[in-house]
Design an enzyme around this catalytic site. Structure first.
Site, short mmCIF file in Angstrom:
data_model
loop_
_atom_site.label_atom_id
_atom_site.label_comp_id
_atom_site.label_asym_id
_atom_site.label_seq_id
_atom_site.Cartn_x
_atom_site.Cartn_y
_atom_site.Cartn_z
N GLU B 439 0.65 -1.37 0.44
CA GLU B 439 0.17 0.02 0.17
C GLU B 439 1.06 1.41 -0.06
O GLU B 439 -0.06 2.20 0.82
CB GLU B 439 -0.90 0.17 1.38
CG GLU B 439 -1.46 -0.94 1.46
CD GLU B 439 -3.02 -0.69 -0.13
OE1 GLU B 439 -2.97 0.32 -0.44
OE2 GLU B 439 -3.40 -2.19 -0.41
N GLY B 440 1.60 0.99 -0.55
CA GLY B 440 2.95 2.68 -0.29
C GLY B 440 3.71 2.26 0.11
O GLY B 440 3.57 2.22 1.92
#
Lengths: 588, 588
Positions: B439-440
Site C-alpha cells: 500500500e505504498g
C-alpha cells in the site's frame, strides 16, 4: 544477484590508509607486497562471485536435509567446498608448518567479508573449522596438533564448537555435559549440545568437535569446565580413520535464515575425547577462540551490508518509477530511474557511508589481531591485545547490526519486489539476522564492553585511543570540516564513558541498562573518527575516488553521526525511568 | 505462542481517555455503551486467540499451494474463515442496510489489531474484501451495490484490489491494462496484474476484483485510469453464480512472510467488468479506499508489535540465564530470569512505551475516520477529513515501522531460540516486514506527508493540532513532568516543518530528501504529545494501572523521544551533503 568484491576499497584501506609498511613490520609478513595482496583479493572475489553466489539462493530454498540420522548439504555445496579446498582458501592465515599460507589474519578477514557476502550458510562450514584450527594450534598438545591440524588446514576435516545446551546459551556456567577419565588418558564425554554450527554434514571426511564439559568432581560454575576434542570418527594409531565415535546427530534446527548451514543438536554418549589444555580451564581457552570468531561475525554483517548495497544500487539505477524532482534527467520520459529520487539516494548513502567507515574500523582492529599474535615487541603485543579486546564487542555488534539494518534498507529500495524471494534481497536479511545473535547476542557484547572493557588495562587503552583522536582533531581542525562533528561526538562519548564508570561503582544495574546504547554511541563515534583519519590521509589527493570518499565522509557526519546526541542523552539521563520499573510491573 | 488481547488498554483509551460520549456523538453510534464495547472486544480477542493464532505457524510452514491453476489456502484456514463468517466478524462496521453491524470504524480498527496480531496472513483474506466493500458502498451504482455488497458483508464473497503491474507499483500513472466498452454497457478488461492480495483462494464462492485499467482513447497518465468491478464468476440475471469470467491466476508469489496469504499474478483476458464511478476517475476512487487501507496496515504493525511484546515478556519471565545485578532476587540460585537484567527490561519497555502511545494515536485518528464519514456537522466532517489525511501516512509508516522494530527486539530477547522457527518469533518479523512495503512503501508515505500534507488545508490542520498541544502544555507545564520533553520535541517539529515548507518552494528535492526523517520526527513527537494528554487525563487517578501508565510515559520521554533531537538536526543541516551527490557518483 550481483557481487563485485570491494577490492578497490580494501586495497585503499590496507595499502594507502593503513600502509603496507605496517603489514610488513609484522614478523612473517615482511614480503607481502601490494600487488600480491591485490591478486589474492581479486582471486578470492572471483571465487566468491562465480562459485558461491550462484548456489546461495538454491541453498536457502533447498536447505539442509536430515534423513535417517544423516545430514545432507544443499545441491552444489559439496562441489563448491571441493573448489574451496582446491584453491587453498581453507588455510589462508594458517601456519605454513601445517600446510597453511601464512598470510596475515587481516587478509583472512578481508576474504571473510567476501565469503560472508556471497554465501554465509556455505562459509560457516569452513569458518568454524578455521576457528577450531586456531584453538588447537594455540592450546592443544603437540600430539593432538599433529594428528588433527594438517587435515583441518587442508579442509579435508572440519571442526565445530559445542557450547550451548538446551538450558544454557549465554550463561555457560550452567553447562551439564560431563567427562570421565579413561585408563588410557582419554575421556568419555557425555551430554546434549545444541546450536552446533556445522555439527554434521557431508563435506569432509571427519569432524573434530570442541566440546565443553565438566570432569567428575570439578567445581561448580565457570571454573569447573574443561575442553575436549571429540572426533566424529576415531583415528587409528597410524592416523587413518577408524570406527565411528559415540556422537549422534539428534536433529537439525529449522531456522529463519542461513538455511544451507547445518545447525545441529548433538548427543555425546560416552564419546571418546581428548583433553585440550588444563583441566577446568576450558572456558577461557574457548573464549579466546570465540573472541576471534566474534570479529569474524561482525565481518559477516559487513559483507552482507555491502552486497545488499550493491544490489539496491543496481536496482535503483535500472528500475524506473515516478518522476524525480526537478531538474529531471529527461523531461520527455514517463518516469525516471528511482535513483534520481533523493530519498533513494539517502537510503543508499546511509548504507555506504557506514559500510566504508566500518570497514576502516575493521581493518584497524584486524591488523591489531596480527600485531597481538606476532609482533616481536612485547609492548606492541600487549597494546594490540588491549585494542583487540576493546574492539571485539564493537566490531561484533556494530557491524552485525549494520548488516541487519542495511539489508533491510536495501530490501526496501526494491519495494514489493524485495519481499518476494525471487530477487534474493529478503534472504540477505534473514541470513544477516543470525549475526546479531550467535556468539553472544549484541546485548551480551554491549555488557562485555561496559562491564569489562572500560576499566583496568583495556579501559586505559580506550582513554589512549580517545586521546590519539583528540590529537588528530587538534592538528586538522582548521582544514578538515569533518573534525568538528567528530570532535563533538567524541566529547559526548568521553562524558558517557565517565558516567558508565561511575555507575559501575555506585549502582551497576544502571550502567548495565545503558549498555546497548553506549555500545552504539562508542561505535558511531569511532567510525566518525576513522572517517576523519581517512579524510586526513587523502587530503592531498585528487580524483573521483578521493572526492567521493570526502563526500561520503561528510554524509556520514551529517546524516549518521547526529544519533550520538540522542544516545548520549538517553545514557546520561534515562537511567531513572528505567529504574522506576520493577519486575512486578511486567506482570500486568 | 501466547496472545492476550489488550482489551484493558483499548477500553482505557476509548472509554476513559477519548470518552464514550465522543463515540456516542457520532450519528448511528448513539447507543453503543462501554459494556457492550468491552464484550465485543473480548469476544473478538477470544476468537483471535483461540481460532487464528493456533493456525498461524502451520499457515506459514505450509504456505499457499498453487496447483494446476487452483489456489489452495493452508490447513485450517477454511474452517477458521467459516467461523469468522458465522461470528459476523466480516461486517463489523458495515452498513446494516447490507447486513453489517453498523459499529464505528474505530471498533473495526481495534479488532483489526487483534486479527493482525494473531494471523496476518489469514486476516488479509477478509481485509481486502472489507476495503472493497467500502469502495463499492461509496462509489458503485445502486445496481452494483445491490448485486455485490450483501454477499461481501456476509463474507460469502470476497474482494481484491488489482493495481500493480510488472512495470509499475508505486507509480500507477504507468498502468497499461485496458478496457473496451461492450454494447450492453459492460466492459472487456484486459491486462496483467501482479501482487494481488487474496487474488484467488478457496475460502469464498466468488471474488470481486477491483481493477484499474484504461478505456480506449483515455488520456495518458493518472487522468486516464478507470475502475472496474470484475467478478471471478459471472452472475446470472437473478444474481446466482453463472459461468467463469476470463480471469486466470498465472502464478502466486513466494514471499518472505505472510506465506498463508495468496499473493497472485492475475491475467484478465477480455474479462467482463463493470465501470465504477465515472470514466477516467478511477484512481481517485481507488485512493480513497487505499487511504483507509493504509491506516489498517499501520494497525497490523501495532498488533504484531503487541504480540511480540507479550511473548518476549513471557519468555523473559521464564528463561533463567546469568546472574542479574544486585540486589538479586534470590542469591542462592544459579541464575535469574532474564527479565531481571536491566537491558532486557529496557528492550521490553522500548516496545511497550511506543505501542501504548501509538495505540492512543491510532484511536485518535480512527475516531476521526468515523467523524469524517458520519458527523452531522459539515465543519466537523471537514476538520476530521483533514486530520485523517494528515495522520494516514503517519499511522501507516510509524506503526508498521514499529511492528518491524518491535518484532526484531522481541526476537532478540529469545536469543538463538528466536532464530529457530519453532518459537514463532521469527515469523512475526517476516510477516510484519510486508507492512512497511505494501500500500505504498513507508518512503512513499513520507513523501505524501511532506509534499501534500504540510500545505493547504491539511497543513493548516497540522498547525492547529500543534497549537492545541501547546495549549495543553501551557496548562500543565508545572504539574506534569512529561510536558517539558514533549514541548521541546514539538518546538523541533515546528521548526523542521517550517524548514520543509520553505524548501518545498525553493528546492523541492531537498525537502523530499528529508521526507523519511521528517515523518519519523513528526510521529515520535505526536506520540509524545498523546502520552502527555493521557498523563493529564489520569492525573487524579491512583492504582497500579495508572501508576504504570505514568512510568511508561516517562520511559518514553527519556528513552525514545531523544531521537527527535538527532532527526531535527539531520533534517535541517543534512541536505547539503545529500545534494553533494549526483547519480554518477553511484556508478563507482
Amino acid at each position: 544477484m550481483i557481487y563485485d568484491a570491494p577490492v578497490k576499497d580494501m586495497m585503499f584501506l590496507v595499502d594507502e590508509w593503513l600502509g603496507m609498511d605496517k603489514i610488513n613490520a609484522v614478523p612473517g609478513h615482511e614480503d607481502l607486497d601490494s600487488d600480491v595482496l591485490q591478486f589474492i583479493l581479486e582471486e578470492a572475489g572471483k571465487f566468491c562471485s562465480n562459485e558461491l553466489l550462484p548456489i546461495n539462493r538454491e541453498g536457502d530454498e533447498h536447505g539442509v536435509i536430515f534423513d535417517n540420522g544423516v545430514v545432507r548439504t544443499p545441491p552444489g555445496f559439496k562441489e563448491a567446498y571441493d573448489a574451496l579446498v582446491a584453491g587453498g582458501w581453507t588455510g589462508i592465515d594458517a601456519d605454513p608448518e601445517y600446510g597453511g599460507q601464512g598470510l596475515p589474519k587481516l587478509v583472512q578477514y578481508l576474504i571473510d567479508e567476501m565469503l560472508g557476502a556471497c554465501n554465509l550458510a556455505f562459509k560457516l562450514y569452513a569458518e568454524l573449522s578455521h576457528a577450531a584450527y586456531h584453538l588447537l594450534a594455540n592450546s592443544a598438545s603437540e600430539e593432538l596438533r599433529k594428528r588433527f591440524i594438517p587435515k583441518m588446514v587442508a579442509g579435508t576435516w572440519s571442526g565445530t564448537m559445542c557450547l550451548s545446551e538446551p538450558h544454557c546459551g549465554s550463561d555457560l556456567s550452567l553447562i551439564k555435559s560431563r567427562a570421565k577419565l579413561n585408563d588410557d588418558g582419554t575421556y568419555q564425554v557425555t551430554g546434549a549440545k545444541i546450536f552446533v554450527t556445522s555439527g554434521d554434514h557431508d563435506l569432509t571426511e571427519n569432524i573434530i568437535h570442541l566440546v565443553l564439559a565438566r570432569i567428575a568432581g570439578a567445581p561448580a560454575g565457570t571454573r569447573g569446565i574443561s575442553l575436549f576434542a571429540v572426533p566424529k570418527i576415531l583415528l587409528n594409531d597410524d592416523g587413518s580413520l577408524g570406527a565411528e565415535n559415540r556422537v549422534v546427530t539428534a536433529s537439525i534446527e529449522h531456522k529463519m535464515g542461513i538455511r544451507g548451514s547445518a545447525t545441529c543438536a548433538l548427543n555425546f554418549d560416552q564419546a571418546t575425547g581428548y583433553l585440550i589444555g588444563e583441566e577446568n580451564r576450558g572456558l577461557s581457552t574457548m573464549f579466546r577462540m570465540m573472541n576471534m570468531e566474534r570479529i569474524t561475525i561482525g565481518i559477516q554483517g559487513l559483507g552482507l551490508a555491502e552486497i545488499a548495497y550493491q544490489n539496491a544500487r543496481h536496482y535503483a539505477l535500472e528500475r524506473t518509477q515516478g518522476k524525480a524532482p526537478a531538474p529531471r534527467p529527461d523531461d520527455r520520459k514517463e518516469s525516471d530511474p528511482i535513483i534520481f529520487h533523493p530519498e533513494v539516494q539517502r537510503m543508499l548513502l546511509s548504507i555506504r557511508s557506514q559500510v566504508e567507515g566500518a570497514r576502516a574500523m575493521a581493518v584497524f582492529a584486524c591488523h591489531h589481531v596480527d600485531l597481538m599474535g606476532k609482533s616481536a615487541d612485547e609492548g606492541v603485543r600487549n597494546h594490540a591485545a588491549d585494542t583487540v579486546a576493546l574492539f571485539t564487542p564493537i566490531i561484533k555488534s556494530f557491524l552485525s547490526d549494520l548488516g541487519v539494518s542495511s539489508t533491510q534498507i536495501a530490501q526496501q529500495v526494491f519495494g514489493g519486489h524485495g519481499y518476494v524471494r525471487e530477487h534474493g534481497m529478503e534472504q540477505l536479511f534473514r541470513d544477516s539476522r543470525i549475526t546479531t545473535i550467535y556468539e553472544g547476542t549484541n546485548e551480551i557484547q554491549a555488557l562485555d564492553l561496559v562491564s569489562r572493557k572500560l576499566t583496568g588495562r583495556v579501559g586505559e587503552c580506550a582513554d589512549r585511543l580517545f586521546q590519539s583522536w583528540e590529537t588528530l582533531f587538534e592538528e586538522h581542525r582548521d582544514s578538515i570540516d569533518s573534525v568538528e562533528p567528530a570532535e563533538t561526538a567524541l566529547i559526548r562519548l568521553r562524558d558517557a564513558t565517565e558516567w558508565i564508570r561511575k555507575k559501575l561503582e555506585a549502582d551497576e544495574g544502571l550502567a548495565l541498562g545503558a549498555a546497548k546504547n553506549y555500545q552504539r554511541l562508542f561505535s558511531l563515534t569511532a567510525v566518525a573518527c576513522f572517517w576523519v583519519d581517512i579524510v586526513v590521509s587523502i587530503r592531498e589527493k585528487s580524483g573521483t575516488f578521493y572526492a567521493t570518499k570526502r563526500k561520503t565522509a561528510r554524509f556520514y557526519m551529517q546524516h549518521v553521526l547526529p544519533e550520538t546526541e540522542a544516545l548520549h542523552k538517553v545514557i546520561t539521563t534515562g537511567s531513572d525511568s528505567l529504574a522506576d520499573f520493577s519486575v512486578e510491573d511486567f506482570s500486568h
